[in-house]
Design an enzyme around this catalytic site. Structure first.
Site, short mmCIF file in Angstrom:
data_model
loop_
_atom_site.label_atom_id
_atom_site.label_comp_id
_atom_site.label_asym_id
_atom_site.label_seq_id
_atom_site.Cartn_x
_atom_site.Cartn_y
_atom_site.Cartn_z
N GLU A 69 -2.65 23.47 -76.49
CA GLU A 69 -3.81 22.73 -76.06
C GLU A 69 -3.61 21.42 -75.78
OE1 GLU A 69 -6.88 23.83 -75.49
OE2 GLU A 69 -6.47 25.92 -75.87
N TYR A 152 -12.96 19.10 -78.97
CA TYR A 152 -12.55 20.18 -78.51
C TYR A 152 -11.25 20.84 -79.12
CZ TYR A 152 -9.97 23.05 -75.19
OH TYR A 152 -9.55 24.46 -74.77
N ASP A 170 -14.75 23.20 -72.65
CA ASP A 170 -13.92 22.34 -71.78
C ASP A 170 -14.52 22.46 -70.26
OD1 ASP A 170 -13.28 24.88 -70.51
OD2 ASP A 170 -11.32 23.95 -69.90
#
Length: 324
Positions: A69, A152, A170
């Site tokens: 990520e 996020y 996203d």
């Protein structure tokens, strides 16, 4: 702690622009009828078309998901893959990275770009080692409390690594929702409160299904509902897509932001860091001066690297990657 085996998650190639609501807030939000009509086709499509990527495999664990990520923010999969694999070979657990100087994380980051992500990932590894015994925490609030982790990333790790119910929003997901539900070509440049409400309303009530939906909707945006040259003929929800049914009206909002690189301070910063990554001893100023012809811009870029903690100036006028 070993992360449970979960379905592979989608991977954005555009900048992450995301948010999440606390789990207790989401617990009382039922899935909308619109969402229920989308879940089955999108998840079934994901079953057949999800890419086989190393961070999606059970052996990656929560740390592998977290590393991916960080790396995938504003960086395409093709560039991330070799660096990711080298990173996990060298630092298979957070404690392995935490033992290293932060400059080693910057060095291993290579040319992925936005190298402050390497420092943030190193800081998160240190905190995980000190606060959580070396295991990536399972709770969203604990993830969010780690340095360098925003809404996020906390939601993505909780969902993709631990199968929890979070709205993982996203750029790719926002585009899918904008087209399929809102009927516009592109979402706003910055995430809005309305998008957050929509993402929560579309979230399946079942925790495991919600995690799978988060991965599937992200993958749909990455592979089919792309920013340009979308493949509606391959889309499992084309018949329901509000934008397509409206005749695909052109975007009439603010201009889409580009990401210029050539000639920018970011390019100069990259050139300076490339020299420092290759060097295993402090680098004289004269060597750095050769990387860019314009002295004012070069000095500004170097000062920015120092201010960001990516470069450490030494009393003798040389520079190195940070040791602390």
């Amino acid at each position: 702690m070993t992360a449970p085996t979960l379905p592979p998650h989608g991977t954005p190639t555009a900048p992450h622009t995301a948010t999440d609501a606390p789990a207790e807030a989401l617990a009382g939000v039922p899935a909308s009828p619109v969402g229920e009509s989308l879940h089955g086709p999108v998840v079934a499509w994901f079953d057949d078309h999800a890419r086989d990527l190393p961070w999606r495999r059970p052996e990656a664990g929560a740390w592998g998901v977290m590393v991916s990520e960080f790396m995938l923010q504003q960086t395409p999969v093709s560039r991330v893959l070799p660096v990711y694999e080298q990173w996990l070979d060298r630092w298979p657990r957070p404690a392995d990275l935490a033992k290293e100087a932060p400059g080693e994380a910057v060095r291993a980051w290579g040319r992925l770009g936005y190298p402050r992500r390497a420092l943030r990932l190193h800081g998160a590894a240190v905190a995980i080692t000190e606060r959580h015994g070396g295991d990536v925490p399972t709770e969203h609030a604990q993830l969010l409390a780690l340095p360098g982790i925003g809404e996020y990333t906390a939601a993505a790790v909780a969902s993709f690594a631990y199968g929890q119910r979070h709205a993982v929003l996203d750029t790719n997901v926002r585009r899918v929702f904008a087209r399929a539900v809102t009927g516009v070509q592109y979402p706003p440049n910055a995430t809005t409160a309305a998008e957050r409400r929509l993402a929560r309303a579309l979230l399946p009530e079942d925790e495991r299904t919600a995690a799978r939906w988060a991965a599937a909707s992200m993958e749909l945006g990455a592979l089919v509902c792309t920013a340009k040259n979308e493949s509606c003929h391959r889309c499992p929800i084309a018949a329901q897509c509000a934008w397509r049914l409206a005749g695909k009206p052109a975007h009439d909002g603010p201009p889409r932001r580009g990401q210029a690189y050539a000639g920018t301070d970011r390019q100069v910063r990259g050139k300076l860091l490339a020299v420092l990554r290759e060097a295993h001893a402090p680098v004289p100023q004269a060597v750095l001066d050769r990387v860019w012809h314009e002295p004012v811009q070069r000095a500004r870029a170097l000062d920015g690297l120092v201010a960001d903690g990516l470069v450490e100036p030494l009393p003798d006028g040389t520079y190195r990657l940070p040791l602390t």
